[in-house]
Design an enzyme around this catalytic site. Structure first.
Site, PDB file in Angstrom:
ATOM      1  N   SER A 130       0.832  -1.211   0.000  1.00 43.86           N
ATOM      2  CA  SER A 130       0.000   0.000   0.000  1.00 43.86           C
ATOM      3  C   SER A 130       0.862   1.255   0.000  1.00 43.86           C
ATOM      4  O   SER A 130       1.976   1.263   0.544  1.00 43.86           O
ATOM      5  CB  SER A 130      -0.866  -0.023   1.267  1.00 43.86           C
ATOM      6  OG  SER A 130      -1.404   1.248   1.532  1.00 43.86           O
ATOM      7  N   TYR A 155      -2.015   0.149  10.118  1.00 44.85           N
ATOM      8  CA  TYR A 155      -2.192  -0.485   8.806  1.00 44.85           C
ATOM      9  C   TYR A 155      -0.915  -0.347   7.963  1.00 44.85           C
ATOM     10  O   TYR A 155      -0.406  -1.339   7.414  1.00 44.85           O
ATOM     11  CB  TYR A 155      -3.382   0.163   8.088  1.00 44.85           C
ATOM     12  CG  TYR A 155      -3.540  -0.261   6.643  1.00 44.85           C
ATOM     13  CD1 TYR A 155      -3.888  -1.561   6.315  1.00 44.85           C
ATOM     14  CD2 TYR A 155      -3.326   0.656   5.604  1.00 44.85           C
ATOM     15  CE1 TYR A 155      -4.028  -1.952   4.991  1.00 44.85           C
ATOM     16  CE2 TYR A 155      -3.471   0.279   4.285  1.00 44.85           C
ATOM     17  CZ  TYR A 155      -3.819  -1.026   3.978  1.00 44.85           C
ATOM     18  OH  TYR A 155      -3.947  -1.408   2.665  1.00 44.85           O
TER      19      TYR A 155
HETATM   20  N1  LIG Z   1      -8.523  -0.545  -2.003  1.00 40.72           N
HETATM   21  C1  LIG Z   1      -7.429   0.187  -1.877  1.00 40.72           C
HETATM   22  O1  LIG Z   1      -7.444   1.403  -2.114  1.00 40.72           O
HETATM   23  C2  LIG Z   1      -6.133  -0.428  -1.446  1.00 40.72           C
HETATM   24  C3  LIG Z   1      -5.002   0.390  -1.389  1.00 40.72           C
HETATM   25  C4  LIG Z   1      -3.794  -0.163  -0.988  1.00 40.72           C
HETATM   26  C5  LIG Z   1      -3.716  -1.508  -0.675  1.00 40.72           C
HETATM   27  N2  LIG Z   1      -4.841  -2.269  -0.718  1.00 40.72           N
HETATM   28  C6  LIG Z   1      -4.732  -3.689  -0.354  1.00 40.72           C
HETATM   29  O2  LIG Z   1      -5.313  -4.463  -1.386  1.00 40.72           O
HETATM   30  C7  LIG Z   1      -5.920  -5.627  -0.838  1.00 40.72           C
HETATM   31  C8  LIG Z   1      -7.374  -5.712  -1.257  1.00 40.72           C
HETATM   32  O3  LIG Z   1      -8.060  -4.548  -0.804  1.00 40.72           O
HETATM   33  P1  LIG Z   1      -9.607  -4.331  -1.078  1.00 40.72           P
HETATM   34  O4  LIG Z   1      -9.830  -2.867  -1.152  1.00 40.72           O
HETATM   35  O5  LIG Z   1     -10.060  -5.222  -2.169  1.00 40.72           O
HETATM   36  O6  LIG Z   1     -10.203  -4.807   0.322  1.00 40.72           O
HETATM   37  P2  LIG Z   1     -11.419  -5.806   0.641  1.00 40.72           P
HETATM   38  O7  LIG Z   1     -11.639  -5.697   2.126  1.00 40.72           O
HETATM   39  O8  LIG Z   1     -12.570  -5.541  -0.259  1.00 40.72           O
HETATM   40  O9  LIG Z   1     -10.804  -7.229   0.283  1.00 40.72           O
HETATM   41  C9  LIG Z   1     -10.040  -7.981   1.203  1.00 40.72           C
HETATM   42  C10 LIG Z   1     -10.628  -9.375   1.248  1.00 40.72           C
HETATM   43  O10 LIG Z   1      -9.817 -10.148   2.138  1.00 40.72           O
HETATM   44  C11 LIG Z   1     -10.681 -10.962   2.905  1.00 40.72           C
HETATM   45  N3  LIG Z   1      -9.990 -11.255   4.179  1.00 40.72           N
HETATM   46  C12 LIG Z   1      -9.736 -10.393   5.175  1.00 40.72           C
HETATM   47  N4  LIG Z   1      -9.134 -11.026   6.191  1.00 40.72           N
HETATM   48  C13 LIG Z   1      -8.995 -12.329   5.803  1.00 40.72           C
HETATM   49  C14 LIG Z   1      -8.464 -13.476   6.432  1.00 40.72           C
HETATM   50  N5  LIG Z   1      -7.990 -13.437   7.681  1.00 40.72           N
HETATM   51  N6  LIG Z   1      -8.447 -14.639   5.745  1.00 40.72           N
HETATM   52  C15 LIG Z   1      -8.983 -14.705   4.487  1.00 40.72           C
HETATM   53  N7  LIG Z   1      -9.530 -13.646   3.863  1.00 40.72           N
HETATM   54  C16 LIG Z   1      -9.529 -12.467   4.515  1.00 40.72           C
HETATM   55  C17 LIG Z   1     -11.934 -10.127   3.126  1.00 40.72           C
HETATM   56  O11 LIG Z   1     -13.076 -10.918   3.436  1.00 40.72           O
HETATM   57  C18 LIG Z   1     -12.060  -9.405   1.790  1.00 40.72           C
HETATM   58  O12 LIG Z   1     -12.917 -10.095   0.902  1.00 40.72           O
HETATM   59  C19 LIG Z   1      -5.699  -5.532   0.669  1.00 40.72           C
HETATM   60  O13 LIG Z   1      -4.522  -6.244   0.998  1.00 40.72           O
HETATM   61  C20 LIG Z   1      -5.487  -4.054   0.890  1.00 40.72           C
HETATM   62  O14 LIG Z   1      -4.741  -3.808   2.065  1.00 40.72           O
HETATM   63  C21 LIG Z   1      -6.051  -1.756  -1.100  1.00 40.72           C
END
Ligand SMILES: NC(=O)c1ccc[n+]([C@@H]2O[C@H](COP(=O)([O-])OP(=O)(O)OC[C@H]3O[C@@H](n4cnc5c(N)ncnc54)[C@H](O)[C@@H]3O)[C@@H](O)[C@H]2O)c1
Length: 326
Positions: A130, A155
């Site tokens: 991130s 985070y």
């Molecule tokens: N959306 C953004 O702007 C953004 C920016 C930087 C990094 N990220 C990273 O990208 C990834 C996806 O983000 P997103 O926005 O799709 O979030 P999201 O919350 O929609 O997706 C994350 C998924 O992981 C699953 N999850 C969480 N904990 C878990 C566990 N212990 N075991 C199995 N599954 C688990 C959740 O149920 C969810 O479906 C994450 O790692 C997030 O930190 C996202």
């Protein structure tokens, strides 16, 4: 890369479900592992993956990356060639509320996965990092070679630790590994607590929107399709260990963002002003020259077009599943 069997952790979430759409469309096999937690309404995650079941080469496993035994079994039962690790507790502000949960899932869970991958046939590992790892980096745009020792939220700290562990396990296992630093991703399916989704929902209901700081904080909003292109580029990348920024490289100030959404919705935003929370960074701004030169990464979607796409999707969701989006 020719067709592969790909394990996507967190594949029922926002980014993961878009990624799986494209992996399946292009003929890859997908094993999705997700614990469907209630960080936001899990029925949205059910919707996210509805279309995945149309593909025979898709399988869904409900499970948790904190369960080492289940992870080991996944690699035993499937010939996984690529792992794309998105499962995490996401979000800066909620990480201030429950920091130990973030450590447990994002650090310990990631280590479990890296352990399970040892001695597997995995040819490529991608880790969702991130822009939060940059903290309040003074130098802009943020480049992968900048020192990132000063995260300002739990985070951000968990994502930095994830990158460190990725390097360690890459060194030990020699699995080619890529860390992707995503910059604020938005578009259809965006998580409901993120700004564009939340502002749209509240403005449509004529409710005040929470507005932190004086409006000058800026985010490098990056459209989901550009992120998916970047992930595909990285799947094909030749590096042994590398970190890439995936951003749009054009930060938008909070007051501009609110203006664009209000203008698209044809309504006057009502601001509920608050001081900037302690974990919020002043700005994010990606230098994407490395991804451009090595992955042909070229972000395409401008913020006003992306917001229009988001609002079109949101309107469709309100019509078909109003109870989840009001
Ligand atoms: N959306 C953004 O702007 C953004 C920016 C930087 C990094 N990220 C990273 O990208 C990834 C996806 O983000 P997103 O926005 O799709 O979030 P999201 O919350 O929609 O997706 C994350 C998924 O992981 C699953 N999850 C969480 N904990 C878990 C566990 N212990 N075991 C199995 N599954 C688990 C959740 O149920 C969810 O479906 C994450 O790692 C997030 O930190 C996202």
């Amino acid at each position: 890369m020719s067709n592969k069997t790909v394990l996507v952790t967190g594949g029922s979430g926002f980014i993961g479900s878009h990624l799986i759409n494209r992996l399946l469309d292009e003929g890859n096999g997908v094993v999705c592992l997700d614990n469907l937690n209630d960080f936001y309404d899990p029925r949205i995650k059910d919707l996210n993956r509805e279309s995945h079941y149309d593909f025979d080469q898709y399988s869904f496993l409900e499970g948790d990356i904190r369960d080492q035994g289940q992870l080991n079994k996944i690699f035993k039962d499937n010939d996984i060639e690529v792992v794309i690790h998105l499962a995490a507790m996401a979000g800066v502000r909620p990480s201030l509320e429950d920091p130990k949960l973030y450590t447990d899932v994002n650090i310990n869970g990631t280590q479990n996965l890296l352990e399970a991958m040892n001695n597997s046939g995995v040819q490529k590992f991608l880790f969702a990092s991130s822009s939060s790892v940059y903290g309040n980096n003074k130098k802009t745009p943020f480049s992968e070679d900048d020192i990132v020792d000063y995260q300002i939220s739990p985070y951000g700290a968990t994502k930095k630790m994830g990158e460190i562990m990725c390097y360690t396990y890459h060194h030990l296992s020699e699995i080619p590994t890529t860390c992707l630093r995503f910059f604020t991703v938005y578009g259809p399916g965006q998580r409901p607590e993120m700004a564009i989704h939340k502002f749209t929902r509240l403005m449509k209901n004529n409710e005040p929107i929470p507005f932190y700081g004086d409006g000058s904080t800026a985010r490098d909003y990056t459209y989901i399709d550009d992120i998916i292109d970047g992930i595909f580029g990285a799947m094909n990348g030749k590096d042994q260990f590398v970190i890439y920024n995936l951003g749009h490289s054009d930060p938008v100030k909070l007051d501009e963002l609110v203006y664009v959404i209000g203008e698209r919705l044809g309504c006057e935003p009502i601001l509920d002003r608050h001081p900037l929370p302690a974990g919020d960074v002043i700005q994010t701004f990606a230098d994407v020259s490395r991804a451009k030169s090595r992955l042909d990464y070229e972000p395409q979607v401008r913020i006003d077009d992306g917001i229009s796409q988001f609002i079109e999707w949101f309107d469709r969701m309100v019509t078909s599943h109003g109870e989840l989006f009001s």
